[in-house]
Motif scaffolding. Structure first.
Motif, short mmCIF file in Angstrom:
data_model
loop_
_atom_site.label_atom_id
_atom_site.label_comp_id
_atom_site.label_asym_id
_atom_site.label_seq_id
_atom_site.Cartn_x
_atom_site.Cartn_y
_atom_site.Cartn_z
N ALA A 299 19.11 37.96 48.11
CA ALA A 299 20.21 38.90 48.32
C ALA A 299 21.30 38.65 47.30
O ALA A 299 21.57 37.51 46.94
N GLY A 300 21.89 39.74 46.82
CA GLY A 300 23.01 39.63 45.87
C GLY A 300 24.18 40.43 46.42
O GLY A 300 24.04 41.60 46.80
N GLY A 301 25.34 39.80 46.52
CA GLY A 301 26.51 40.47 47.11
C GLY A 301 27.21 41.37 46.11
O GLY A 301 27.21 41.11 44.90
N VAL A 302 27.81 42.45 46.66
CA VAL A 302 28.47 43.46 45.82
C VAL A 302 29.97 43.19 45.83
O VAL A 302 30.66 43.48 46.81
N CYS A 303 30.46 42.60 44.74
CA CYS A 303 31.84 42.12 44.66
C CYS A 303 32.64 43.00 43.68
O CYS A 303 32.08 43.55 42.74
N HIS A 304 33.95 43.06 43.92
CA HIS A 304 34.77 43.89 43.03
C HIS A 304 34.80 43.35 41.60
O HIS A 304 35.08 44.10 40.66
N SER A 305 34.51 42.06 41.40
CA SER A 305 34.51 41.53 40.03
C SER A 305 33.41 42.20 39.19
O SER A 305 33.61 42.45 38.00
N ASP A 306 32.26 42.52 39.79
CA ASP A 306 31.23 43.27 39.05
C ASP A 306 31.76 44.67 38.72
O ASP A 306 31.54 45.19 37.62
N LEU A 307 32.45 45.26 39.70
CA LEU A 307 33.01 46.60 39.49
C LEU A 307 34.06 46.58 38.37
O LEU A 307 34.13 47.51 37.56
N HIS A 308 34.86 45.51 38.31
CA HIS A 308 35.83 45.38 37.21
C HIS A 308 35.12 45.42 35.85
O HIS A 308 35.62 45.99 34.89
N VAL A 309 33.96 44.78 35.77
CA VAL A 309 33.21 44.77 34.51
C VAL A 309 32.67 46.18 34.22
O VAL A 309 32.73 46.68 33.10
N MET A 310 32.18 46.86 35.27
CA MET A 310 31.65 48.22 35.09
C MET A 310 32.75 49.18 34.64
O MET A 310 32.52 50.10 33.86
N ASN A 311 33.99 48.93 35.13
CA ASN A 311 35.14 49.79 34.76
C ASN A 311 35.76 49.40 33.43
O ASN A 311 36.62 50.13 32.93
N GLY A 312 35.47 48.20 32.95
CA GLY A 312 36.09 47.71 31.72
C GLY A 312 37.39 46.96 31.93
O GLY A 312 38.04 46.54 30.97
N ASP A 313 37.79 46.74 33.20
CA ASP A 313 39.01 45.96 33.47
C ASP A 313 38.79 44.48 33.15
O ASP A 313 39.73 43.74 32.91
N LEU A 314 37.54 44.09 33.21
CA LEU A 314 37.16 42.71 32.91
C LEU A 314 36.05 42.82 31.87
O LEU A 314 35.20 43.70 31.98
N THR A 315 36.08 41.94 30.86
CA THR A 315 35.06 42.08 29.81
C THR A 315 33.88 41.14 30.05
O THR A 315 34.03 40.09 30.68
N ALA A 316 32.74 41.55 29.54
CA ALA A 316 31.54 40.71 29.55
C ALA A 316 30.65 41.22 28.42
O ALA A 316 30.64 42.43 28.15
N PRO A 317 29.93 40.32 27.75
CA PRO A 317 29.02 40.80 26.71
C PRO A 317 27.93 41.68 27.32
O PRO A 317 27.38 41.34 28.36
N LEU A 318 27.65 42.82 26.69
CA LEU A 318 26.68 43.79 27.21
C LEU A 318 25.51 43.91 26.22
O LEU A 318 25.68 43.59 25.06
N PRO A 319 24.37 44.41 26.68
CA PRO A 319 24.02 44.71 28.07
C PRO A 319 23.86 43.44 28.90
O PRO A 319 23.53 42.38 28.36
N VAL A 320 24.08 43.58 30.21
CA VAL A 320 24.08 42.41 31.09
C VAL A 320 23.43 42.74 32.43
O VAL A 320 23.56 43.86 32.92
N VAL A 321 22.72 41.77 32.98
CA VAL A 321 22.25 41.88 34.37
C VAL A 321 23.42 41.41 35.23
O VAL A 321 23.76 40.23 35.21
N LEU A 322 24.05 42.32 35.96
CA LEU A 322 25.24 41.95 36.74
C LEU A 322 24.85 41.21 38.03
O LEU A 322 23.69 40.96 38.30
N GLY A 323 25.90 40.90 38.83
CA GLY A 323 25.69 40.18 40.10
C GLY A 323 26.06 38.72 39.91
O GLY A 323 25.51 38.04 39.04
N HIS A 324 27.06 38.26 40.69
CA HIS A 324 27.46 36.85 40.56
C HIS A 324 27.55 36.18 41.92
O HIS A 324 28.05 35.08 42.03
N GLU A 325 27.10 36.89 42.97
CA GLU A 325 27.09 36.33 44.32
C GLU A 325 25.64 36.44 44.78
O GLU A 325 25.08 37.54 44.71
N GLY A 326 25.05 35.36 45.22
CA GLY A 326 23.66 35.48 45.64
C GLY A 326 23.10 34.20 46.22
O GLY A 326 23.71 33.13 46.17
N ALA A 327 21.90 34.36 46.79
CA ALA A 327 21.16 33.22 47.30
C ALA A 327 19.68 33.56 47.20
O ALA A 327 19.31 34.73 47.15
#
Ligand code: PAD
Ligand code: ZN
Length: 368
Positions: A34-62
């Motif tokens: 399972a991977g959790g849907v967090c606003h930090s991923d959404l920030h990256v999708m919106n461009g409010d937060l940067t990340a090198p692209l293309p990227v497999v998103l998701g930073h919460e999981g088990a």
């Protein structure tokens, strides 16, 4: 294997077949449950937060360990693990001083999108695809550094374990580890999403007397009450600073936690605390944003401003401790997971987050 890739800011995620390489020296491959849907991923999708692209998103999981790379002896296939979005080396100044969230190892992986050897394990038709925060939990299989995992009790359901990987560790940690809220204190939480609700339940665990939840959506305030808020304020209907003063004998609260990432609400939160009070900034503001705070009040009112990254956690201590609290019935995780989506519907999960419909949702990769 399937993964959800962000190719460009403002675009939906593309769920597609990706190639994942075997784990290398010091790395571990995990089958994500399972991977959790967090606003930090959404920030990256919106461009409010940067990340090198293309990227497999998701930073919460088990998930469950699938394979281990050379030199890894502490994990074996079949182990259940929580994924950490800040790997920490355990040896540097920050790790030794009990601040592993500030370790360079995790920061380097976060900003490069590469694992420690400077390469990625993900690709599609020969094109390199980056890791997100060394986790990339929106994929069926992912590869992490050994320092980015915590082994957990296999009896814990993996969706509940996943949300501990970000929302719970961040929200509860901001209250318990960063602010060290004491029994009887008054505190405000502005922003009652997945992370803010955990700051609220962190307040209950700490024994705060008043836990005042502020949001602009009534459904979020209803969740807030369920997670332990003693008072709620809808900031779209009343002036939240005045409302907080009324609830705190005109003084302002001992602590305020900003869990949105909006410079305006950070300023509001500063104005909600009493003289000598503490503002804890948890929300991730856009990279170029600045906050306006009356300069002389910092001195005259002896106010404190603290940042809280990953709940100032020591994940190998805190993740099992939080999961034990869940097992003991003292930490709400079942209630946090409002919805589960298959990976094919990941963009719908982000639309629901944008609209403020859920406490937290998770993307289910396996049914365990
Ligand atoms: P979320 O979207 O689930 O929650 C945000 C909440 O804020 C929603 O309930 C909104 O209704 C509410 N809100 C929005 N605007 C206002 C306003 N003006 N006044 C009052 N309430 C408002 O997000 P989340 O809980 O997943 O994440 C919250 C923030 O925390 C976000 O910025 C995320 O990037 C950040 C975060 N920080 C860390 C860290 O280590 N500090 C870790 C994880 C997430
Ligand atoms: Zn997060």
């Amino acid at each position: 294997m399937k993964g959800a890739v962000l190719y460009a800011v403002g675009q939906p995620l593309q769920v597609e077949e990706l190639t994942v390489q075997n784990p290398r020296q010091g790395e571990v491959m995990v089958r994500v449950a399972a991977g959790g849907v967090c606003h930090s991923d959404l920030h990256v999708m919106n461009g409010d937060l940067t990340a090198p692209l293309p990227v497999v998103l998701g930073h919460e999981g088990a998930g469950v360990v699938e394979k281990v790379g050379e030199g890894v002896s502490e994990f074996k296939p079949g182990d259940h693990v929580v994924l950490l979005w800040r790997a920490s080396c355990g040896e540097c100044f920050f790790c030794l001083s009990g601040r592993p969230a500030l370790c360079d190892l995790g920061a380097g992986i976060r900003w490069s999108g590469h694992l420690a050897d400077g390469t990625s394990r993900f690709s599609r038709a020969g094109q390199e695809i980056r890791h997100f925060a060394g986790v990339s939990s929106f994929a069926e299989l992912t590869v992490l550094p050994r320092e980015g995992l915590v082994k957990i009790d296999p009896e814990i359901p993996l969706a509940q374990a996943a949300v501990v990987g970000c929302a719970v560790m961040t929200g509860v940690g901001a209250v318990i580890n960063t602010a060290k809220v004491e029994p009887g204190a008054s505190m405000v939480v502005i922003g009652c999403g997945g992370v803010g609700l955990n700051a609220i339940q962190g307040g209950s665990l700490a024994g705060a007397e008043k836990i005042i939840a502020v949001d602009i959506l009534d459904n979020k305030l209803a969740y807030a009450r369920q997670f332990g808020a003693t008072h709620t304020i809808n900031a779209s209907q009343v002036d939240p600073i005045e409302a907080i003063k009324e609830l705190t004998e005109g003084r302002g609260a001992d602590y305020a936690f900003e869990v949105i990432g909006n410079p305006k609400t950070i300023t509001q939160a500063y104005r909600m605390i009493r003289r000598g009070g503490t503002l804890v900034v948890v929300g991730v503001a856009p990279v170029t944003a600045e906050v306006s705070i009356n300069a002389s009040s910092i001195m005259l009112e002896e106010k404190m401003i603290r940042g809280s990254l990953y709940g100032s956690c020591r994940p190998k201590l805190d993740a099992p401790r939080l999961l034990n609290l869940y097992k003991a019935g003292k930490l709400k995780l079942d209630e946090l997971i409002s919805r589960e989506y298959p990976i094919a519907q990941i963009n719908e999960a982000f639309d629901a987050l944008r609209r403020g419909e859920v406490a937290r949702s998770v993307i289910r990769m396996t049914s365990s």
